[in-house]
Design a protein around this motif. Sequence first.
Motif, PDB file in Angstrom:
ATOM      1  N   ARG A   1      30.700  23.920 -25.056  1.00 31.37           N
ATOM      2  CA  ARG A   1      31.929  23.749 -26.688  1.00 31.37           C
ATOM      3  C   ARG A   1      32.214  22.561 -26.235  1.00 31.37           C
ATOM      4  O   ARG A   1      32.970  21.989 -24.688  1.00 31.37           O
ATOM      5  CB  ARG A   1      32.611  25.015 -26.633  1.00 31.37           C
ATOM      6  CG  ARG A   1      31.884  26.078 -26.914  1.00 31.37           C
ATOM      7  CD  ARG A   1      33.211  27.053 -27.247  1.00 31.37           C
ATOM      8  NE  ARG A   1      32.765  28.374 -27.524  1.00 31.37           N
ATOM      9  CZ  ARG A   1      33.177  29.360 -27.639  1.00 31.37           C
ATOM     10  NH1 ARG A   1      34.435  29.476 -27.833  1.00 31.37           N
ATOM     11  NH2 ARG A   1      32.604  30.595 -27.342  1.00 31.37           N
TER      12      ARG A   1
ATOM     13  N   GLN B   1      26.808  27.617 -22.352  1.00 26.80           N
ATOM     14  CA  GLN B   1      27.375  27.668 -22.908  1.00 26.80           C
ATOM     15  C   GLN B   1      27.988  25.799 -23.395  1.00 26.80           C
ATOM     16  O   GLN B   1      28.399  26.073 -22.012  1.00 26.80           O
ATOM     17  CB  GLN B   1      28.504  28.233 -23.348  1.00 26.80           C
ATOM     18  CG  GLN B   1      28.081  29.739 -24.816  1.00 26.80           C
ATOM     19  CD  GLN B   1      29.188  30.459 -24.949  1.00 26.80           C
ATOM     20  OE1 GLN B   1      30.059  29.728 -25.148  1.00 26.80           O
ATOM     21  NE2 GLN B   1      29.705  31.939 -24.490  1.00 26.80           N
TER      22      GLN B   1
ATOM     23  N   ASP C   1      29.511  24.664 -31.133  1.00 25.41           N
ATOM     24  CA  ASP C   1      29.071  25.991 -29.879  1.00 25.41           C
ATOM     25  C   ASP C   1      27.679  25.514 -29.475  1.00 25.41           C
ATOM     26  O   ASP C   1      27.000  25.709 -30.616  1.00 25.41           O
ATOM     27  CB  ASP C   1      29.721  27.156 -30.527  1.00 25.41           C
ATOM     28  CG  ASP C   1      29.115  28.533 -29.686  1.00 25.41           C
ATOM     29  OD1 ASP C   1      28.017  28.769 -29.207  1.00 25.41           O
ATOM     30  OD2 ASP C   1      30.670  28.776 -29.345  1.00 25.41           O
TER      31      ASP C   1
ATOM     32  N   GLY D   1      26.508  33.558 -31.215  1.00 27.39           N
ATOM     33  CA  GLY D   1      25.374  33.439 -29.514  1.00 27.39           C
ATOM     34  C   GLY D   1      24.710  34.197 -30.187  1.00 27.39           C
ATOM     35  O   GLY D   1      23.089  34.100 -29.412  1.00 27.39           O
TER      36      GLY D   1
ATOM     37  N   ARG E   1      24.247  27.030 -26.959  1.00 26.14           N
ATOM     38  CA  ARG E   1      24.017  27.667 -26.438  1.00 26.14           C
ATOM     39  C   ARG E   1      22.350  27.434 -26.330  1.00 26.14           C
ATOM     40  O   ARG E   1      21.871  27.687 -26.612  1.00 26.14           O
ATOM     41  CB  ARG E   1      23.920  29.380 -26.557  1.00 26.14           C
ATOM     42  CG  ARG E   1      25.618  29.175 -27.133  1.00 26.14           C
ATOM     43  CD  ARG E   1      26.607  30.603 -27.127  1.00 26.14           C
ATOM     44  NE  ARG E   1      27.417  30.321 -27.976  1.00 26.14           N
ATOM     45  CZ  ARG E   1      28.295  31.871 -27.914  1.00 26.14           C
ATOM     46  NH1 ARG E   1      27.982  33.337 -27.404  1.00 26.14           N
ATOM     47  NH2 ARG E   1      29.398  31.787 -28.352  1.00 26.14           N
TER      48      ARG E   1
ATOM     49  N   ASN F   1      33.458  30.196 -32.743  1.00 22.69           N
ATOM     50  CA  ASN F   1      32.166  30.927 -32.447  1.00 22.69           C
ATOM     51  C   ASN F   1      31.731  32.034 -33.473  1.00 22.69           C
ATOM     52  O   ASN F   1      30.863  33.106 -32.407  1.00 22.69           O
ATOM     53  CB  ASN F   1      32.091  31.649 -30.889  1.00 22.69           C
ATOM     54  CG  ASN F   1      33.697  32.939 -30.741  1.00 22.69           C
ATOM     55  OD1 ASN F   1      34.305  32.550 -31.372  1.00 22.69           O
ATOM     56  ND2 ASN F   1      33.654  33.373 -30.191  1.00 22.69           N
TER      57      ASN F   1
END
Lengths: 426, 426
Positions: free
Chosen positions: A229, A227, A300, B242, A302, B289
């Motif tokens: 951020r 991740q 965010d 996520g 990923r 998130n």
Amino acid sequence: MKPVIQAPATAMLELLQELAAFSAPGPGVTRLLYTPEWSGAQHFLQETMAGLGLGVHTDSVGNVFGRLNGSQPSGSVILTGSHIDTVVNGGKYDGAYGVAAAVTALHYLSQTFGPPLRTLEVAAFCEEEGSRFPLAFWGSGNVTGLYDGKAADSIADPEGVTLMEAMKACGLSTGGSRIDSEESSGRVANSARREDIGMYVELHIEQGILLEQSAEQIGVVQAIAGQRRFTVKVEGTANHAGTTPMRLRRDALAGTAEMLCALERSAAEAGAPLVATAGRLEVIPGTPNVIPGEVQFTLDIRHSEAARLESFCAALAAAFGEIASRRGLALELLPTLATSPAPMNQALCGALEQICLEQGRSFRRMVSGAGHDAQLFAPKCPAAMIFVPSRAGISHSPEEYSSPEELAAGLNVLTALLYKLAYEAS
Amino acid sequence: MKPVIQAPATAMLELLQELAAFSAPGPGVTRLLYTPEWSGAQHFLQETMAGLGLGVHTDSVGNVFGRLNGSQPSGSVILTGSHIDTVVNGGKYDGAYGVAAAVTALHYLSQTFGPPLRTLEVAAFCEEEGSRFPLAFWGSGNVTGLYDGKAADSIADPEGVTLMEAMKACGLSTGGSRIDSEESSGRVANSARREDIGMYVELHIEQGILLEQSAEQIGVVQAIAGQRRFTVKVEGTANHAGTTPMRLRRDALAGTAEMLCALERSAAEAGAPLVATAGRLEVIPGTPNVIPGEVQFTLDIRHSEAARLESFCAALAAAFGEIASRRGLALELLPTLATSPAPMNQALCGALEQICLEQGRSFRRMVSGAGHDAQLFAPKCPAAMIFVPSRAGISHSPEEYSSPEELAAGLNVLTALLYKLAYEAS
């Protein structure tokens, strides 16, 4: 000839139900680190495991372990489990499922096959979510060496209680904890730190919708996504919404909108498993008849591959920079979190697929977009994760649900893997 | 042969300075409706105008008038002025300039040329900004019949004080006010209502940057833009940032970003004087998130032509609807304000341009994107507005500034127009 693995799902479901009772009032399950509910669950687990014949021990931060000693004198421990804390108003499966299944599996294996060759241990990590204190993985992080106890004095919950004070209130900094003395002696090692873990296996609900959508029973996790951020700050000029012509504006929100469109487009182009989200956004001054002078929003991002995660973030920053400079806006990207992707062990993944085939279960290889305790172990030892479906992909909610059949399937895959690892001569 | 108009700018600047002293503590000027500061300014103005020989009268809502009687027995009143309330931490020019200039002009005209043919009156409207109570134009709205006093009981300030209670605390609902008895008798007329206004002329700071950018002294306002305001609600599905692949998202903020880009593009295509602004935006749940499940934002759209304003809003709603439906988002557009464009009187605009030419002042025709008391009079009688430059286009701020020379230019254009209207035989 392989033995048929039939771990008792009803025992696991009962244990899950009993754990869910340890909750603060309100919808769903709320079991925050070092609260009375958490303490209750932790002690209940110790008694339960002891009653099932496991050797119970705890550590200085409150992790609970249940040990089934192997007959081979040497060799490292095969650890399996998850965490027992929850988010506020969470569900009863996130974390607790992996713990209840591990306890059930070890008891079933010892009852059915006697002592293993290699030592098996259940881990019930004290904390993973970071819902009470602003840090996550406190349990597995102390075991693997990410934390060394130093955070305990400097981190506080929203009421101002420090992590150390909360631990003391649970009786954790006395009677076995060596955090205080270690800190004062300048040593960085923590009494929770373990060097004897040889493998880590975690069973968890998916918290996503992929298994449900593809109607597959088991997710064989290939990697836990890394991740990045950021907090992004876009600065323009606040001005009168009626008297400022469009061509003379430096509208921070209009610029942000263009950035968010670029974010979504780039993420689609990058393709799965990349995900990119702007979850929080604030407009200043936030008045209907004033052109936004400033916007702050979070990113965010990923991906399971470090290089792709990096290159995506770099390209995005460049695109944002171009948009800001063309519009005469000031731009700041402040990194707030960076975790590396954690690849799972390929041999363990292969063993899991083989077990699914043997048990006649459908499965898919997948990336975990959510973080898990397993990512702390992956750099240290072979690690594996098994997912079961989450209804509608919902988690961190009282609506979190996986059916008894889905939970049982995961239990049996986990149990079969533990049998293979601990009982079959390597 | 036209007389040379040289109204005393220093007297006006002194009056402006004296008015600015009536302010609540804090930066700039804060003079909210029916507060002690406002009362102080209102009484100060009454005394000042009486001292200058104007016939002072007030009405039931606290508007203050200073009258210079005309020698022609009949005929309607030529009204000129602006408002004396401010926003919180506003400047000393918005509103007060138009009042101070009007007082100065009438005194100068009477001193220099004696009584006019037609009656002139200064109006210091009690409120235009809507900064204390959630309604604007309370002063001019009661004079022109937009309000009939009924709002006084149902509208409250943030402390819960109703407009009626605030008026009573200023002594306004007793001794001359007929609001109570009118309401109880079911009549809609208000004692502040006037039918004798034949023309309305307002001098004001631009509150925009056009005059400064084009280095012109005077803005001859052609129309005050009509406004449409909406609250837009976009609903998607909140989900884990996520574990939810990009292709399975219903991200309310991503959809909103596309709408805001469409808004800006459409506004640029429509061209001046159309302006469109999203000033407030909230994301729910607003967690880094979590994929945004809902966004609410405001739209403020203005144009001087009603048909173009309507067609722009209709096309925008269609474009938003297409974006929402393609993304599987729910969309709601809630209208929160609609005011019609108010064209200024073309004969008065022509007279203002002629005066600028005679006085050797540069000018431009322009649309007022901001609302003004003049828009309440425009549907009732010939109305005109004169703008002077605002430094950097800033208003509603302690930074609000127009130079003494710029203010003097506006004063002399206003005075010349009043001379022409009230002193020259028509």
